[in-house]
Write a protein that holds these residues in place. Structure first.
Motif, PDB file in Angstrom:
ATOM      1  N   LEU A  19       0.865  -1.169   0.000  1.00 23.71           N
ATOM      2  CA  LEU A  19       0.000   0.000   0.000  1.00 23.71           C
ATOM      3  C   LEU A  19       0.902   1.220   0.000  1.00 23.71           C
ATOM      4  N   LEU A  20       0.793   2.049  -1.010  1.00 27.43           N
ATOM      5  CA  LEU A  20       1.586   3.265  -1.105  1.00 27.43           C
ATOM      6  C   LEU A  20       0.762   4.402  -0.534  1.00 27.43           C
ATOM      7  N   ARG A  38       4.484  -4.828   7.802  1.00 25.62           N
ATOM      8  CA  ARG A  38       5.717  -4.097   7.515  1.00 25.62           C
ATOM      9  C   ARG A  38       5.382  -2.707   7.003  1.00 25.62           C
ATOM     10  N   ILE A  39       6.132  -1.721   7.473  1.00 26.83           N
ATOM     11  CA  ILE A  39       6.005  -0.361   6.945  1.00 26.83           C
ATOM     12  C   ILE A  39       7.391   0.101   6.536  1.00 26.83           C
ATOM     13  N   VAL A  40       7.498   0.637   5.328  1.00 28.46           N
ATOM     14  CA  VAL A  40       8.745   1.208   4.833  1.00 28.46           C
ATOM     15  C   VAL A  40       8.485   2.674   4.548  1.00 28.46           C
ATOM     16  N   PHE A  41       9.245   3.541   5.194  1.00 30.07           N
ATOM     17  CA  PHE A  41       9.151   4.973   4.935  1.00 30.07           C
ATOM     18  C   PHE A  41      10.222   5.320   3.912  1.00 30.07           C
ATOM     19  N   TYR A  42       9.784   5.685   2.721  1.00 28.35           N
ATOM     20  CA  TYR A  42      10.717   6.087   1.670  1.00 28.35           C
ATOM     21  C   TYR A  42      10.939   7.582   1.843  1.00 28.35           C
ATOM     22  N   GLY A  43      11.830   7.913   2.730  1.00 28.32           N
ATOM     23  CA  GLY A  43      12.069   9.303   3.097  1.00 28.32           C
ATOM     24  C   GLY A  43      11.333   9.631   4.389  1.00 28.32           C
ATOM     25  N   LEU A  44      11.874  10.578   5.107  1.00 29.77           N
ATOM     26  CA  LEU A  44      11.278  10.976   6.378  1.00 29.77           C
ATOM     27  C   LEU A  44      10.198  12.025   6.140  1.00 29.77           C
ATOM     28  N   ILE A  54       1.753   7.355  12.735  1.00 27.53           N
ATOM     29  CA  ILE A  54       1.587   6.208  11.841  1.00 27.53           C
ATOM     30  C   ILE A  54       2.071   4.930  12.529  1.00 27.53           C
ATOM     31  N   LEU A  55       3.241   4.991  13.168  1.00 26.69           N
ATOM     32  CA  LEU A  55       3.780   3.798  13.822  1.00 26.69           C
ATOM     33  C   LEU A  55       2.926   3.346  15.005  1.00 26.69           C
ATOM     34  N   LEU A  74      14.011   4.982   5.389  1.00 29.73           N
ATOM     35  CA  LEU A  74      15.167   5.244   4.531  1.00 29.73           C
ATOM     36  C   LEU A  74      15.477   6.736   4.567  1.00 29.73           C
ATOM     37  N   TYR A  75      16.729   7.066   4.784  1.00 27.33           N
ATOM     38  CA  TYR A  75      17.137   8.469   4.816  1.00 27.33           C
ATOM     39  C   TYR A  75      18.574   8.566   4.334  1.00 27.33           C
TER      40      TYR A  75
END
Length: 104
Positions: A19-20, A38-44, A54-55, A74-75
């Motif tokens: 889910l984007l 799982r959650i992936v943050f593509y940038g802060l 969100i978390l 990811l940062y």
């Protein structure tokens, strides 16, 4: 509101694996993500309070379902100001020590 429900319903019924969700979507809707482990943050995020919001909702849903969870943000070295707002200056310095200043 109807569009939001239609866009996220496949995710809650576990028919999709990804889910984007943008920061703008969270800003306007504050939607609670269900069915994810799982959650992936593509940038802060620009707003420091979005990451814990969100978390916390994500972890509360996963705790109810008794599922293992993980999250990754990811940062890079250009996200130092955002990282300062989220974790503070001293922790940011520790996290940024692993970046090298070499140019290829």
């Amino acid at each position: 509101n109807d569009l939001r429900c239609r866009a996220t319903s496949p995710h809650t019924s576990e028919r999709v694996q990804l889910l984007l969700m943008t920061e703008r979507f969270h800003f306007y809707w504050r939607y609670v993500v269900r069915g994810a482990n799982r959650i992936v943050f593509y940038g802060l995020p620009d707003h420091a309070n979005f990451l814990p919001e969100i978390l916390n909702s994500f972890l509360a849903e996963a705790f109810r379902a008794s599922e293992p969870t993980s999250s990754v943000a990811l940062y890079d070295q250009f996200d130092q100001l955002k990282l300062d707002r989220i974790v503070g200056t001293s922790r940011r310095r520790t996290l940024m020590q692993h970046f090298t200043s070499t140019v290829n």
